[in-house]
Design an enzyme around this catalytic site. Structure first.
Site: not given
Length: 176
Positions: A2, A157, A163
């Site tokens: 993450t 991301g 992510t």
């Protein structure tokens, strides 16, 4: 993994995280809330690592905060001690980023409690990308803590396959 990022600027501290949960190389869920408020909304925290492990650690950390009347550093040190010495807790795989009005900390399963330079935290698989982006924005713009955290997560991301672009953001403002 993450990405969790925490930025502190001008009396505001933010912890933001993406929402992707993976099992191996498969996305299992895209809207996990990895950032939450603790101790009567006076502390914010985010996790990177196993979801079940992190929720266990959140619960333990909140107990430590209650034991130490919300003193973030004492609670973090006590959690880290337990995490390192307890045979069952040692198996938990997660990192925590925690903050209150005055301090930002990283807590690890190795027993480390780290107060990072410039109160900038970025953990998880996208952490290096988010940290680089947030640092550049802190040093070269007048953006607020929330905007910096959002942009750093967006960049992470775009680069990190673990992510996504679903963000959970919590913010605290220092009392004047």
């Amino acid at each position: 993994m993450t990405t969790i990022v925490s930025v502190r600027r001008n009396g505001h501290v933010v912890i933001a995280g993406d929402g992707q949960a993976t099992l191996g190389n498969t996305v299992m869920k895209g809207n996990v809330k990895k950032v939450r408020r603790l101790y009567n909304d006076k502390v914010i925290a985010g996790f990177a690592g196993g979801t079940a492990d992190a929720f266990t650690l959140f619960e333990l950390f909140e107990r430590k905060l209650e034991m130490h009347q919300g003193h973030l550093v004492k609670a973090a040190v006590e959690l880290a001690k337990d995490w390192r010495t307890d045979r069952m807790l040692r198996k938990l795989e997660a990192l925590l980023a925690v903050a209150d009005e005055t301090a930002s900390l990283i807590i690890t399963g190795n027993g480390d409690v780290v107060q990072p330079e410039n109160d900038l935290i970025a953990i998880g698989s996208g952490g290096p990308y988010a940290r680089a982006a947030a640092r550049a924005l802190l040093e070269n713009t007048e953006l607020g803590a929330r905007e910096i955290a959002e942009k750093a997560l967006d960049i992470a991301g775009d680069i990190c396959i673990y992510t996504n672009h679903f963000h959970t953001i919590e913010e605290l403002t220092a009392k004047a």
